[in-house]
Design a protein around this motif. Sequence first.
Motif, PDB file in Angstrom:
ATOM      1  N   ALA A 264     -63.687 -57.495 104.694  1.00 35.90           N
ATOM      2  CA  ALA A 264     -63.471 -58.258 103.516  1.00 35.90           C
ATOM      3  C   ALA A 264     -64.572 -57.891 102.730  1.00 35.90           C
ATOM      4  CB  ALA A 264     -63.144 -59.665 103.830  1.00 35.90           C
ATOM      5  N   SER A 265     -65.718 -58.113 103.248  1.00 35.23           N
ATOM      6  CA  SER A 265     -66.850 -57.990 102.396  1.00 35.23           C
ATOM      7  C   SER A 265     -66.944 -56.375 101.962  1.00 35.23           C
ATOM      8  CB  SER A 265     -68.370 -58.234 103.325  1.00 35.23           C
ATOM      9  OG  SER A 265     -69.469 -58.092 102.471  1.00 35.23           O
ATOM     10  N   ALA A 266     -66.794 -55.480 102.678  1.00 37.51           N
ATOM     11  CA  ALA A 266     -66.769 -53.974 102.514  1.00 37.51           C
ATOM     12  C   ALA A 266     -65.799 -53.666 101.363  1.00 37.51           C
ATOM     13  CB  ALA A 266     -66.743 -53.193 103.534  1.00 37.51           C
ATOM     14  N   SER A 267     -64.556 -54.461 101.500  1.00 35.68           N
ATOM     15  CA  SER A 267     -63.529 -54.077 100.440  1.00 35.68           C
ATOM     16  C   SER A 267     -63.851 -54.765  98.992  1.00 35.68           C
ATOM     17  CB  SER A 267     -62.363 -54.859 100.928  1.00 35.68           C
ATOM     18  OG  SER A 267     -61.403 -54.706  99.827  1.00 35.68           O
ATOM     19  N   GLN A 268     -64.701 -55.779  99.033  1.00 38.98           N
ATOM     20  CA  GLN A 268     -64.983 -55.995  97.724  1.00 38.98           C
ATOM     21  C   GLN A 268     -66.105 -55.360  96.927  1.00 38.98           C
ATOM     22  OE1 GLN A 268     -66.582 -60.183  98.589  1.00 38.98           O
ATOM     23  NE2 GLN A 268     -64.731 -60.993  99.412  1.00 38.98           N
ATOM     24  N   ARG A 269     -67.067 -54.808  97.896  1.00 42.53           N
ATOM     25  CA  ARG A 269     -68.139 -53.863  97.245  1.00 42.53           C
ATOM     26  C   ARG A 269     -67.455 -52.475  97.072  1.00 42.53           C
ATOM     27  NH1 ARG A 269     -70.910 -55.407 102.015  1.00 42.53           N
ATOM     28  NH2 ARG A 269     -70.316 -53.643 102.943  1.00 42.53           N
ATOM     29  N   PHE A 270     -66.432 -52.095  97.558  1.00 39.57           N
ATOM     30  CA  PHE A 270     -65.820 -50.802  97.157  1.00 39.57           C
ATOM     31  C   PHE A 270     -64.943 -51.093  95.788  1.00 39.57           C
ATOM     32  CE2 PHE A 270     -61.748 -48.336  97.247  1.00 39.57           C
ATOM     33  CZ  PHE A 270     -62.438 -46.970  97.225  1.00 39.57           C
ATOM     34  N   GLN A 271     -64.448 -52.346  95.633  1.00 38.12           N
ATOM     35  CA  GLN A 271     -63.779 -52.305  94.460  1.00 38.12           C
ATOM     36  C   GLN A 271     -64.590 -52.477  93.318  1.00 38.12           C
ATOM     37  OE1 GLN A 271     -60.382 -52.658  94.218  1.00 38.12           O
ATOM     38  NE2 GLN A 271     -60.082 -52.284  96.328  1.00 38.12           N
ATOM     39  N   ARG A 272     -65.703 -53.272  93.422  1.00 41.91           N
ATOM     40  CA  ARG A 272     -66.605 -53.202  92.334  1.00 41.91           C
ATOM     41  C   ARG A 272     -67.163 -51.655  91.906  1.00 41.91           C
ATOM     42  NH1 ARG A 272     -68.888 -57.603  95.091  1.00 41.91           N
ATOM     43  NH2 ARG A 272     -70.497 -56.370  95.988  1.00 41.91           N
ATOM     44  N   ILE A 273     -67.216 -50.865  92.973  1.00 44.98           N
ATOM     45  CA  ILE A 273     -67.734 -49.585  92.686  1.00 44.98           C
ATOM     46  C   ILE A 273     -66.387 -48.839  92.056  1.00 44.98           C
ATOM     47  CG2 ILE A 273     -68.120 -47.177  93.784  1.00 44.98           C
ATOM     48  CD1 ILE A 273     -69.490 -49.031  96.074  1.00 44.98           C
ATOM     49  N   ARG A 274     -65.170 -49.156  92.562  1.00 45.40           N
ATOM     50  CA  ARG A 274     -64.374 -48.169  91.697  1.00 45.40           C
ATOM     51  C   ARG A 274     -63.876 -48.896  90.483  1.00 45.40           C
ATOM     52  NH1 ARG A 274     -61.057 -43.992  92.660  1.00 45.40           N
ATOM     53  NH2 ARG A 274     -59.203 -43.947  91.227  1.00 45.40           N
ATOM     54  N   ARG A 275     -64.162 -49.981  90.322  1.00 45.26           N
ATOM     55  CA  ARG A 275     -63.927 -50.472  88.864  1.00 45.26           C
ATOM     56  C   ARG A 275     -64.966 -50.057  87.880  1.00 45.26           C
ATOM     57  NH1 ARG A 275     -62.490 -55.674  91.350  1.00 45.26           N
ATOM     58  NH2 ARG A 275     -64.669 -56.356  90.978  1.00 45.26           N
ATOM     59  N   ALA A 276     -66.255 -49.872  88.483  1.00 42.18           N
ATOM     60  CA  ALA A 276     -67.412 -49.382  87.483  1.00 42.18           C
ATOM     61  C   ALA A 276     -67.023 -47.929  87.475  1.00 42.18           C
ATOM     62  CB  ALA A 276     -68.712 -49.291  88.343  1.00 42.18           C
ATOM     63  N   TYR A 277     -66.574 -46.991  88.290  1.00 41.63           N
ATOM     64  CA  TYR A 277     -66.350 -45.850  87.924  1.00 41.63           C
ATOM     65  C   TYR A 277     -65.196 -45.336  87.113  1.00 41.63           C
ATOM     66  CZ  TYR A 277     -64.414 -41.057  89.335  1.00 41.63           C
ATOM     67  OH  TYR A 277     -63.659 -39.877  88.990  1.00 41.63           O
ATOM     68  N   ASP A 278     -64.053 -46.164  87.204  1.00 36.97           N
ATOM     69  CA  ASP A 278     -62.911 -46.064  86.393  1.00 36.97           C
ATOM     70  C   ASP A 278     -63.339 -46.420  85.028  1.00 36.97           C
ATOM     71  OD1 ASP A 278     -61.364 -45.269  88.460  1.00 36.97           O
ATOM     72  OD2 ASP A 278     -60.599 -47.536  88.904  1.00 36.97           O
ATOM     73  N   TYR A 279     -63.959 -47.499  84.643  1.00 38.66           N
ATOM     74  CA  TYR A 279     -64.615 -47.779  83.410  1.00 38.66           C
ATOM     75  C   TYR A 279     -65.625 -46.722  83.036  1.00 38.66           C
ATOM     76  CZ  TYR A 279     -67.008 -50.099  79.689  1.00 38.66           C
ATOM     77  OH  TYR A 279     -67.677 -50.515  78.494  1.00 38.66           O
ATOM     78  N   LEU A 280     -66.442 -46.186  83.656  1.00 40.11           N
ATOM     79  CA  LEU A 280     -67.194 -45.245  83.183  1.00 40.11           C
ATOM     80  C   LEU A 280     -66.762 -43.918  82.732  1.00 40.11           C
ATOM     81  CD1 LEU A 280     -70.322 -45.902  85.236  1.00 40.11           C
ATOM     82  CD2 LEU A 280     -70.177 -46.312  82.823  1.00 40.11           C
TER      83      LEU A 280
END
Length: 284
Positions: A264-280
Amino acid sequence: MTIARFSPFELLLLKSRHQADTAALLLLAWVLANRGPIGEPERSRLAELTGGFRHGHALAPILEIAATQDLGAIQLAAEVLQKEVHGEQAAPFLRLAIALAVEDGRLSMANQHVLRFLADLLGVAPGEFAPLYAAVTGKAFAAPDDPSRSGYWQAKEHRRRQREREQASQQQDSRDDSRHRSEHERHSGEQGQSRQGRYRQEQHRQRDQGARQGAAPGDRTRRALAVLGLEPGASRGEIRRAYRRLAQTHHPDRFFNDGEAVMASASQRFQRIRRAYDYLMQVS
């Protein structure tokens, strides 16, 4: 003949105020002894049923003689009672014997033969004894099993095996119940952890969403670059390479064997990375 040569029961008869009652008392105690050990409940019940007897001596010596199954004393008691009680006069005594024989709800094989012996001793035919037994117990007086038959021992063995199967089944049911309770408790614990994980994810999602809605575009870009470990002004190629590197490191599948909380903790980190990438990639 001196008094020292008399048996304990003969001495009781000599001292008795009513020898027939003393003889009847021993035969009734004999019925009790054929049910099993004579304890205080059995003593009290015998005293209650024979309270009107006129023997005039203590009950304890009679019970001691009956407990030893002294056949000489029982034979003498049978002879004494037979002289005083016969035919229709035997019914009250036989009722007492029947009541004591089935006091615990069952009739032992020994007492089946004892009751037949007493009825025959007092001149009561089987056809007359059967309705007397039914009137006292509410059940038919069945013929006793014959141990000389092979079928008797086969039935006995069958009952023994059936009891063993029932006991084994009860033990297995108990073990199954314990296992099911353990599994239920473990499953409930896992569900609780899963709910807690989903609750934390939802909190993070709501905070990120609120931050996105309330933040200025420039601030959001800087935060997204920081998530990917990049400086302001990074190119699209640098954004892609940073994303691939971080995605490989923090993808939840890499933590599958580490438990649900770690995943669950890894999934949260991955989601933040994915959202940051999509936005940039949208604003670059």
